[in-house]
Design an enzyme around this catalytic site. Structure first.
Site, PDB file in Angstrom:
ATOM      1  N   ARG A   1     -31.289  37.041   4.111  1.00  0.00           N
ATOM      2  CA  ARG A   1     -31.676  37.576   5.409  1.00  0.00           C
ATOM      3  C   ARG A   1     -30.519  38.380   5.988  1.00  0.00           C
ATOM      4  NH1 ARG A   1     -32.710  32.299   6.784  1.00  0.00           N
ATOM      5  NH2 ARG A   1     -31.066  32.483   8.323  1.00  0.00           N
TER       6      ARG A   1
ATOM      7  N   TYR B   1     -36.227  41.640  -0.120  1.00  0.00           N
ATOM      8  CA  TYR B   1     -35.997  40.229  -0.417  1.00  0.00           C
ATOM      9  C   TYR B   1     -36.428  39.282   0.695  1.00  0.00           C
ATOM     10  CZ  TYR B   1     -33.784  36.114  -2.385  1.00  0.00           C
ATOM     11  OH  TYR B   1     -33.570  34.869  -2.927  1.00  0.00           O
TER      12      TYR B   1
ATOM     13  N   LYS C   1     -40.562  34.395   8.317  1.00  0.00           N
ATOM     14  CA  LYS C   1     -39.826  34.207   9.566  1.00  0.00           C
ATOM     15  C   LYS C   1     -40.226  35.238  10.629  1.00  0.00           C
ATOM     16  CE  LYS C   1     -37.211  31.144   7.394  1.00  0.00           C
ATOM     17  NZ  LYS C   1     -37.412  29.697   7.491  1.00  0.00           N
TER      18      LYS C   1
ATOM     19  N   HIS D   1     -39.446  26.056  13.645  1.00  0.00           N
ATOM     20  CA  HIS D   1     -38.816  25.998  12.319  1.00  0.00           C
ATOM     21  C   HIS D   1     -38.771  24.532  11.888  1.00  0.00           C
ATOM     22  CE1 HIS D   1     -35.014  27.008   9.756  1.00  0.00           C
ATOM     23  NE2 HIS D   1     -36.114  27.207   9.060  1.00  0.00           N
TER      24      HIS D   1
ATOM     25  N   SER E   1     -31.743  26.236   8.116  1.00  0.00           N
ATOM     26  CA  SER E   1     -32.002  26.603   6.728  1.00  0.00           C
ATOM     27  C   SER E   1     -30.996  25.944   5.794  1.00  0.00           C
ATOM     28  CB  SER E   1     -31.926  28.130   6.564  1.00  0.00           C
ATOM     29  OG  SER E   1     -32.952  28.753   7.286  1.00  0.00           O
TER      30      SER E   1
ATOM     31  N   CYS F   1     -30.632  22.878   4.958  1.00  0.00           N
ATOM     32  CA  CYS F   1     -30.110  21.585   5.402  1.00  0.00           C
ATOM     33  C   CYS F   1     -31.026  20.428   5.019  1.00  0.00           C
ATOM     34  CB  CYS F   1     -29.889  21.587   6.911  1.00  0.00           C
ATOM     35  SG  CYS F   1     -28.435  22.496   7.429  1.00  0.00           S
TER      36      CYS F   1
ATOM     37  N   ASP G   1     -41.399  24.085   6.087  1.00  0.00           N
ATOM     38  CA  ASP G   1     -40.525  25.056   6.741  1.00  0.00           C
ATOM     39  C   ASP G   1     -40.951  25.426   8.152  1.00  0.00           C
ATOM     40  OD1 ASP G   1     -38.246  26.780   6.680  1.00  0.00           O
ATOM     41  OD2 ASP G   1     -39.548  28.494   6.308  1.00  0.00           O
TER      42      ASP G   1
ATOM     43  N   ARG H   1     -34.077  31.611  -5.002  1.00  0.00           N
ATOM     44  CA  ARG H   1     -35.291  30.988  -4.455  1.00  0.00           C
ATOM     45  C   ARG H   1     -36.347  30.733  -5.522  1.00  0.00           C
ATOM     46  NH1 ARG H   1     -35.361  29.838   1.308  1.00  0.00           N
ATOM     47  NH2 ARG H   1     -33.383  30.736   2.022  1.00  0.00           N
TER      48      ARG H   1
END
Length: 642
Positions: free
Chosen positions: A101, A251, A260, A280, A302, A304, A327, A423
């Site tokens: 990102r 990406y 997002k 989130h 993210s 975690c 997510d 990913r």
């Protein structure tokens, strides 16, 4: 151009294009029947065809045949490569400049600046969203968008976030010139021609426009068959227009605009306007040995451990966990005042490194087929590999890293076989513990909300907020180590309030007040709010909590609290488990190391948190948050240091 790029629904525009748009003039239709699309959709596509100048238009239907056609083309081109050890799994490598990102190039644009971002303290750089004026954004887009799809196919992707037709779902259309995006959106959202009927019935959809920014003929070298334009990347959100425009990156969340961009930034603003919550958060169900099931939503920054928690394999006998989503959670109070949530996504877009059969066996089982893996390593036997799998594969397995380097597992040393933000993208329905109601249009009832982050010291393994307002303050105080999901380097502790720092689509002060206002509605049954920290370290730098499947022990305590059990005692910072109320049978832990409260650290933490929120939110910070911080500070000051 004569008019702003995003005004395709202005009446003057409609009048001008009423005849031109339905026919598209010189642009051929590669697939689909443009004339059968809803009128608003024809205007949307036609407007952007005029600007982007694609070679052809391909209207997607989400079918298997369509996917096979696109995969074949990408294999021929060299963009995708089949992982022969699995069923229908593919590997993709990006340009090394396009791997995460790009928060620094992500903007929210509204006429009123302070609808998008807070009044930050003078001299402070705001990190809770970046605003760009419509005038400046229009100039930026006019430098990028006209002709950017020249020589390329424009794919029209109709998609639903959430079950098609659910009252909790929203519809979107993404225009893109990336076939990788088409395949990934097909996994991550519900792509189907049924969307056209929903639009005819409701006449609304979120408009998403994406281009890799490489019109043909391309004037620079394309690396790994991955067209992109990282120097000119821009991700723009127009919440008033319910629109996202993305340029330059192919990406992840930069290009899969249902993720997002739509599901958090745009949906967050819609939720604010309509009175619900776009968060989130994972959603999971937990069933105890007595057969009682409850649903939890949990917010972690993210990388975690959201996916690991959502697919947790309980270490205690008789417990069962099922996943609804890993997510994002959209949640709305129903007519009975119960908070009900859905997972608006259809797939998992998980961080690969660290995922293995110990940390998350259910994720590993989910991604063994029908998956796309990006920037991972490939074994010579046609298998996938990333950091964290070293003990699960032959050490002599020869790898090709994401950068094309060749070495065996045992030879790799400190070299990264996979990018830290590599990913896997796989269908959620393949998860062996997917909940039978994961696509229930009514959503599932949420009993508890959990906040947590990856920070090394000072905060107990688990605690409960005193009340809703205190819980919102705990969420606003969330901090975590920076992760590879964004362009940050190193393990720096960063504020990530509500785990939403990178994903805010409107003024964070208004967002906090939106949360606080739910308590003023007496007919709502507010869930309990908890805070966890699986990653607490002792003085020797060792974890004081085993984590992974053992987290069920903390979840057990939280759910018993939801049932009203008297197993908590007040502390200056929240309700902690009474000694002995946490099931620790069979594990070696030190209660004091898990729950001791270092006074100096906590006072410094409160002071630093207040400073951050005042600087970043200014006059928009709700007074109740400051009040909660002050009360907590006074409680800490008077606590015993024993």
């Amino acid at each position: 151009m004569a008019m702003p790029l995003w005004n395709e629904h202005d009446e003057s525009y409609k009048e001008i294009h009423e005849i031109i748009v339905p026919h598209l003039g010189h642009i051929p239709i590669g697939k689909g029947d443009f004339h059968r699309l809803p009128r608003d959709v024809r205007h949307f596509i036609g407007h952007w065809v005029d600007i982007l100048n694609p070679r052809t238009i391909y209207i997607c239907d989400g079918s298997d045949d369509e996917a096979h056609e696109i995969i074949s083309k990408l294999e021929e081109r060299g963009t995708l490569h089949k992982l022969r050890k699995y069923e229908n799994n593919y590997i993709c490598r990006t340009d090394p400049k396009d791997v995460a990102r790009v928060e620094s190039k992500t903007y929210i644009s509204t006429e009123d600046q302070y609808m998008s971002v807070p009044h930050v303290k003078e001299g402070t750089k705001g990190i809770l969203g970046q605003w760009e004026s419509p005038e400046v954004l229009n100039k930026d887009l006019e430098e990028r968008m006209p002709g950017c799809m020249t020589g390329r196919t424009m794919y029209v992707i109709p998609f639903s976030m959430g079950p098609v037709g659910s009252p909790l779902s929203k519809i979107g259309i993404e225009l893109t010139d990336s076939s990788y995006v088409v395949l990934s959106m097909r996994i991550m959202t519900r792509v189907t021609s049924e969307i056209w009927n929903v639009i005819r019935d409701h006449h609304e959809f979120v408009k998403c426009v994406h281009s890799v920014g490489c019109p043909r003929p391309v004037k620079w070298k394309v690396i790994n068959h991955w067209p992109c334009n990282p120097e000119k990347t821009l991700i723009a959100h127009l919440p008033d227009k319910r629109m996202v425009i993305s340029y330059g990156s192919g990406y992840g969340g930069n290009s899969l605009l249902g993720k997002k961009c739509f599901a958090l930034r745009i949906a967050g603003r819609i939720a604010y306007d309509e009175g619900w919550m776009a968060e989130h958060m994972l959603i999971m169900s937990v069933t105890n040995p007595q057969g009682v099931e409850k649903f939890i939503a949990a917010a972690f920054p993210s990388a975690c451990g959201k996916t690991n928690m959502a697919m947790l394999e309980p270490s205690l006998p008789g417990w069962k966990v099922q996943v609804v989503g890993d997510d994002i959670a959209w949640m709305r109070f129903d007519k009975n005042g119960v908070l009900r949530g859905i997972n608006p996504e259809r797939g998992f877009f998980g961080v690969a490194p660290g995922t293995n059969y110990k940390t998350n066996p259910n994720a590993m089982k989910t991604l063994l087929r029908n998956s796309i893996m990006t920037n991972i390593a490939e074994g010579d036997d046609g298998s996938f590999f990333w950091e964290g799998m070293e003990k699960e594969v032959d050490p002599d397995l020869m790898l090709t890293s994401w950068l094309g380097e060749r070495f065996t597992v045992k030879e790799k040393g400190d070299r990264k076989a996979a990018h830290p933000n590599s990913r896997f993208c796989c269908p959620a329905e393949q998860c062996p513990i997917i909940h039978p109601k994961w696509e229930d249009p009514e959503g599932v009832p949420i009993s508890a909300l959990i906040f947590g982050g990856r920070r090394p010291e000072g905060i107990p393994v688990v605690m409960e907020s005193f009340d809703w307002k205190h819980g919102v303050m705990l969420g606003a105080s969330l901090k975590s180590e920076a992760t590879a999901a964004a362009e940050f380097k190193g393990k720096v502790i960063m504020h990530d309030p509500m785990a939403m720092r990178p994903f805010m689509g409107y003024n964070f002060g208004k967002y906090l007040q939106h949360w606080l206002d739910f308590e003023d509605k007496p007919d709502l049954k507010l869930p309990k709010i908890f805070h966890v920290k699986w990653f607490r370290l002792d003085e020797q730098g060792k974890f004081v909590w085993p984590g992974f499947g053992e987290n069920i022990r903390a979840i057990d305590w939280m759910l018993r609290r939801c049932d009203g059990e008297d197993i908590a005692e007040p502390s200056p910072i929240g309700l902690l488990p009474k000694k002995g109320s946490l099931n620790l049978d069979g594990i070696n832990t030190d209660w004091n190391k898990m729950f001791n409260l270092p006074k100096d650290y906590l006072l410094g933490d409160i002071e630093e948190t207040r400073k951050f929120l005042q600087e970043q939110t200014g006059t928009d910070l709700p007074k109740e948050i400051l009040n909660q911080l002050s009360k907590q500070e006074e409680r800490i000051k008077t606590m015993s240091t024993k």
